[in-house]
Design a protein around this motif. Structure first.
Motif, mmCIF file in Angstrom:
data_model
loop_
_atom_site.group_PDB
_atom_site.id
_atom_site.type_symbol
_atom_site.label_atom_id
_atom_site.label_comp_id
_atom_site.label_asym_id
_atom_site.label_seq_id
_atom_site.Cartn_x
_atom_site.Cartn_y
_atom_site.Cartn_z
ATOM 1 N N THR A 16 0.915 -1.216 -0.050
ATOM 2 C CA THR A 16 -0.132 0.156 0.022
ATOM 3 C C THR A 16 0.870 1.201 0.033
ATOM 4 O O THR A 16 2.180 1.149 0.344
ATOM 5 N N SER A 17 0.058 2.362 -0.013
ATOM 6 C CA SER A 17 1.024 3.639 -0.241
ATOM 7 C C SER A 17 1.701 3.864 1.272
ATOM 8 O O SER A 17 1.330 3.548 2.224
ATOM 9 N N ALA A 18 2.650 4.769 1.297
ATOM 10 C CA ALA A 18 3.625 4.977 2.469
ATOM 11 C C ALA A 18 2.581 5.815 3.345
ATOM 12 O O ALA A 18 2.813 5.802 4.676
ATOM 13 N N ASP A 19 1.658 6.706 2.928
ATOM 14 C CA ASP A 19 0.825 7.488 3.990
ATOM 15 C C ASP A 19 -0.365 6.544 4.453
ATOM 16 O O ASP A 19 -1.235 7.234 5.365
ATOM 17 N N CYS A 20 -0.801 5.495 4.131
ATOM 18 C CA CYS A 20 -1.585 4.531 4.992
ATOM 19 C C CYS A 20 -1.152 4.239 6.196
ATOM 20 O O CYS A 20 -0.194 3.526 6.247
ATOM 21 N N SER A 21 -1.913 4.429 7.186
ATOM 22 C CA SER A 21 -1.628 4.018 8.633
ATOM 23 C C SER A 21 -1.566 2.354 8.691
ATOM 24 O O SER A 21 -2.470 1.811 7.684
ATOM 25 N N VAL A 22 -0.854 2.107 9.622
ATOM 26 C CA VAL A 22 -0.997 0.710 9.814
ATOM 27 C C VAL A 22 -2.241 0.111 10.244
ATOM 28 O O VAL A 22 -2.480 -1.115 9.764
ATOM 29 N N GLU A 23 -2.775 0.840 10.984
ATOM 30 C CA GLU A 23 -4.229 0.251 11.477
ATOM 31 C C GLU A 23 -5.118 0.303 10.312
ATOM 32 O O GLU A 23 -6.148 -0.968 10.302
ATOM 33 N N ARG A 24 -5.123 1.277 9.385
ATOM 34 C CA ARG A 24 -5.993 1.143 8.081
ATOM 35 C C ARG A 24 -5.504 -0.146 7.153
ATOM 36 O O ARG A 24 -6.330 -0.884 6.798
ATOM 37 N N ALA A 25 -4.116 -0.232 7.144
ATOM 38 C CA ALA A 25 -3.624 -1.451 6.390
ATOM 39 C C ALA A 25 -4.128 -3.075 7.036
ATOM 40 O O ALA A 25 -4.502 -3.691 6.188
ATOM 41 N N MET A 26 -4.185 -2.924 8.312
ATOM 42 C CA MET A 26 -4.680 -4.065 9.067
ATOM 43 C C MET A 26 -5.871 -4.446 8.797
ATOM 44 O O MET A 26 -6.300 -5.594 8.558
ATOM 45 N N GLN A 27 -6.742 -3.390 8.898
ATOM 46 C CA GLN A 27 -8.289 -3.570 8.453
ATOM 47 C C GLN A 27 -8.488 -4.048 7.102
ATOM 48 O O GLN A 27 -9.324 -5.105 7.072
ATOM 49 N N LEU A 28 -7.836 -3.542 6.254
ATOM 50 C CA LEU A 28 -7.823 -3.923 4.790
ATOM 51 C C LEU A 28 -7.411 -5.561 4.595
ATOM 52 O O LEU A 28 -8.121 -6.324 4.130
ATOM 53 N N LEU A 29 -6.479 -5.790 5.367
ATOM 54 C CA LEU A 29 -5.883 -7.185 5.621
ATOM 55 C C LEU A 29 -6.971 -8.141 5.935
ATOM 56 O O LEU A 29 -7.187 -9.285 5.390
ATOM 57 N N HIS A 30 -7.733 -7.813 7.076
ATOM 58 C CA HIS A 30 -8.416 -8.585 7.891
ATOM 59 C C HIS A 30 -9.875 -8.798 7.073
ATOM 60 O O HIS A 30 -10.609 -9.635 7.200
ATOM 61 N N GLN A 31 -10.106 -7.800 6.147
ATOM 62 C CA GLN A 31 -11.400 -7.810 5.293
ATOM 63 C C GLN A 31 -11.094 -8.754 4.007
ATOM 64 O O GLN A 31 -12.020 -9.106 3.613
ATOM 65 N N GLU A 32 -9.867 -9.200 3.833
ATOM 66 C CA GLU A 32 -9.454 -9.780 2.658
ATOM 67 C C GLU A 32 -9.996 -11.513 2.875
ATOM 68 O O GLU A 32 -9.913 -11.986 4.133
ATOM 69 N N ILE A 33 -10.955 -11.874 2.171
ATOM 70 C CA ILE A 33 -11.223 -13.230 2.384
ATOM 71 C C ILE A 33 -10.349 -14.156 1.557
ATOM 72 O O ILE A 33 -9.819 -13.972 0.119
ATOM 73 N N GLY A 34 -9.936 -15.204 2.219
ATOM 74 C CA GLY A 34 -9.089 -16.111 1.739
ATOM 75 C C GLY A 34 -9.521 -16.641 0.494
ATOM 76 O O GLY A 34 -10.512 -17.522 0.302
ATOM 77 N N ILE A 35 -8.619 -16.601 -0.703
ATOM 78 C CA ILE A 35 -9.030 -17.193 -1.958
ATOM 79 C C ILE A 35 -8.202 -18.651 -1.937
ATOM 80 O O ILE A 35 -7.226 -18.869 -1.580
ATOM 81 N N THR A 36 -9.315 -19.747 -2.464
ATOM 82 C CA THR A 36 -8.951 -20.909 -2.530
ATOM 83 C C THR A 36 -8.971 -21.381 -4.137
ATOM 84 O O THR A 36 -8.509 -22.773 -4.054
ATOM 85 N N ASN A 37 -9.238 -20.691 -5.054
ATOM 86 C CA ASN A 37 -9.451 -21.120 -6.344
ATOM 87 C C ASN A 37 -8.082 -20.782 -7.069
ATOM 88 O O ASN A 37 -8.112 -20.424 -8.159
ATOM 89 N N HIS A 38 -6.999 -21.052 -6.639
ATOM 90 C CA HIS A 38 -5.709 -20.580 -7.155
ATOM 91 C C HIS A 38 -5.514 -21.558 -8.380
ATOM 92 O O HIS A 38 -5.109 -21.052 -9.575
ATOM 93 N N VAL A 39 -5.752 -22.780 -8.201
ATOM 94 C CA VAL A 39 -5.720 -23.667 -9.458
ATOM 95 C C VAL A 39 -6.448 -23.027 -10.578
ATOM 96 O O VAL A 39 -5.921 -23.201 -11.776
ATOM 97 N N GLU A 40 -7.677 -22.844 -10.445
ATOM 98 C CA GLU A 40 -8.621 -22.638 -11.258
ATOM 99 C C GLU A 40 -8.383 -21.255 -12.007
ATOM 100 O O GLU A 40 -8.408 -21.191 -13.041
ATOM 101 N N ARG A 41 -7.570 -20.433 -11.379
ATOM 102 C CA ARG A 41 -7.238 -19.138 -12.189
ATOM 103 C C ARG A 41 -6.187 -19.464 -12.965
ATOM 104 O O ARG A 41 -5.708 -18.513 -13.826
ATOM 105 N N VAL A 42 -5.072 -20.456 -12.937
ATOM 106 C CA VAL A 42 -4.168 -20.523 -13.571
ATOM 107 C C VAL A 42 -4.007 -21.727 -14.767
ATOM 108 O O VAL A 42 -3.221 -21.709 -15.296
ATOM 109 N N SER A 43 -5.051 -22.616 -14.592
ATOM 110 C CA SER A 43 -5.240 -23.744 -15.491
ATOM 111 C C SER A 43 -5.671 -23.204 -16.765
ATOM 112 O O SER A 43 -6.422 -22.428 -16.656
ATOM 113 N N THR A 44 -5.317 -23.938 -17.712
ATOM 114 C CA THR A 44 -6.065 -23.838 -19.183
ATOM 115 C C THR A 44 -7.362 -23.960 -19.202
ATOM 116 O O THR A 44 -8.007 -24.758 -18.240
#
Length: 372
Positions: A132-160
């Motif tokens: 993230t940008s340098a002016d983003c606070s650690v608290e805000r960055a942590m909020q964004l990280l915790h909002q991220e939903i774990g992606i499990t379809n990695h194979v689907e994204r890269v397979s033909t």
């Protein structure tokens, strides 16, 4: 270049200089110990969803060329280096690392203490991080990280998406693409194989209709337990068709045969990892990129034989089926990047096909004799 930061899920902050794309992105932060091969690492589909830290301090010094790609579209989420080279020097160089990352919308971070970050990952295990940008606070960055939903379809994204053929006049091979590196195609085409590349969800019935003499299971990203369709497919074909699995393919064979897998603390990513072959007693140097491993204790009670071990930590590096012509390795015999000690495994796969066909013919002759 503007200031950019990496914020880890434990709140640790690394402030450095951004290069490549300027987009904000999160991913699993891992490290690779290779001194060279950053182009192959950037284009390896197995890094889908990950931000890779290069432990070697200077990256980009030989630029980017047209020959060393492992896929057309990179799926890595980000790159972290101590120092990025803006003036590469190599006769094959066609563009800088910064320019390549910009063209593929991949953010990079330079100028941080990569040794500290690597030690942190080794001590605490891989963690999710946010560019993230340098002016983003650690608290805000942590909020964004915790909002991220774990992606499990990695194979689907890269397979033909659909099957395609790489023609040859040799053995008919079906290559199941879980995030295949082009190095696998290179080794099979070098041996004149006729290759049909199929998507990760291809069924056993559809594979049989292609009349393959052998099936290869490719490398790929993520947890093998998120690819249950492939496990069922392998269960069905393994008694009838010779199989060779690499990396994720190796883990899927283990699951299909009743063994288990588990996540490593920080994974194996880099070149020159020593592996001991238990059948010959020899040690080979290997190229590796995986965050999961087959649980050694789970092999008890299965029909899988442990054939190779990692000398660094004793984890499972090779398996062979006791009854069927199926075997697998956790490392990358096609290297790219890395040592070329284990290319002969592709020859072993083709030799298994010949042996299997000979046995089938003997059985067919024997059955005819009994009928007469």
């Amino acid at each position: 270049m503007q200031k950019r930061q990496l914020v880890l899920e434990d709140g640790t902050r690394f402030l450095g200089t951004g290069f490549g794309s300027d987009r904000e992105i999160s991913g699993e932060v891992v490290f690779n110990t290779g001194m060279t091969g950053y182009q192959e690492i950037l284009s390896d589909p197995s890094y889908c969803g990950q931000i890779v830290t290069m432990t070697y301090p200077l990256i980009g010094n030989y630029g980017i060329n047209r020959d060393d790609f492992e896929t057309i579209t990179p799926s890595i989420h980000g790159l972290i280096v101590k120092e990025v080279c803006d003036l590469p020097s190599n006769y094959r160089s066609e563009e800088t690392l910064d320019r390549f990352l910009k063209a593929n919308d991949i953010p990079g971070l330079a100028g941080i203490d990569t040794r500290k970050l690597t030690r942190l990952i080794r001590n605490h295990g891989t963690m999710k991080g946010l560019f993230t940008s340098a002016d983003c606070s650690v608290e805000r960055a942590m909020q964004l990280l915790h909002q991220e939903i774990g992606i499990t379809n990695h194979v689907e994204r890269v397979s033909t998406v659909k099957p395609y053929v790489v023609p040859g006049r040799g053995r008919r091979i079906v290559l199941v693409d879980f995030g295949m590196k082009h190095g696998i195609l290179r080794e099979l085409t070098k041996r004149n194989c006729h290759i049909t590349v199929v998507p990760h969800h291809y069924s056993a019935e559809k594979i049989r209709r292609l009349k393959p003499e052998g099936v290869m299971l490719s490398n790929g990203p993520g947890d093998p337990k998120y690819v249950p369709d492939a496990v069922r497919m392998i269960e069905e074909i393994i008694p009838d068709i010779p199989v060779f699995g690499i990396c994720l393919g190796h883990q899927l064979i283990a699951l299909a045969c009743g063994a288990d897998t588990e996540k490593l603390r920080f994974g194996h990513r880099g070149a020159n990892h020593p592996v001991k072959d238990l059948t010959t007693g020899k040690t080979v140097m290997t190229s590796q990129n995986h965050g999961y491993t087959v649980t050694k204790e789970s092999l008890a009670g299965t029909e899988l034989e442990l054939t190779q071990l990692a000398l660094n930590d004793g984890t499972v590096e090779g398996l062979a089926h006791k009854r069927y012509p199926a075997f697998s390795v956790q490392y990358h015999p096609e290297s790219s990047p890395g040592p070329e000690d284990t290319y002969q495994l592709f020859d072993r796969f083709l030799a298994n096909i010949i042996t299997h066909q000979s046995e089938e013919k003997r059985e067919e002759v024997s059955c005819r004799s009994v009928q007469i």
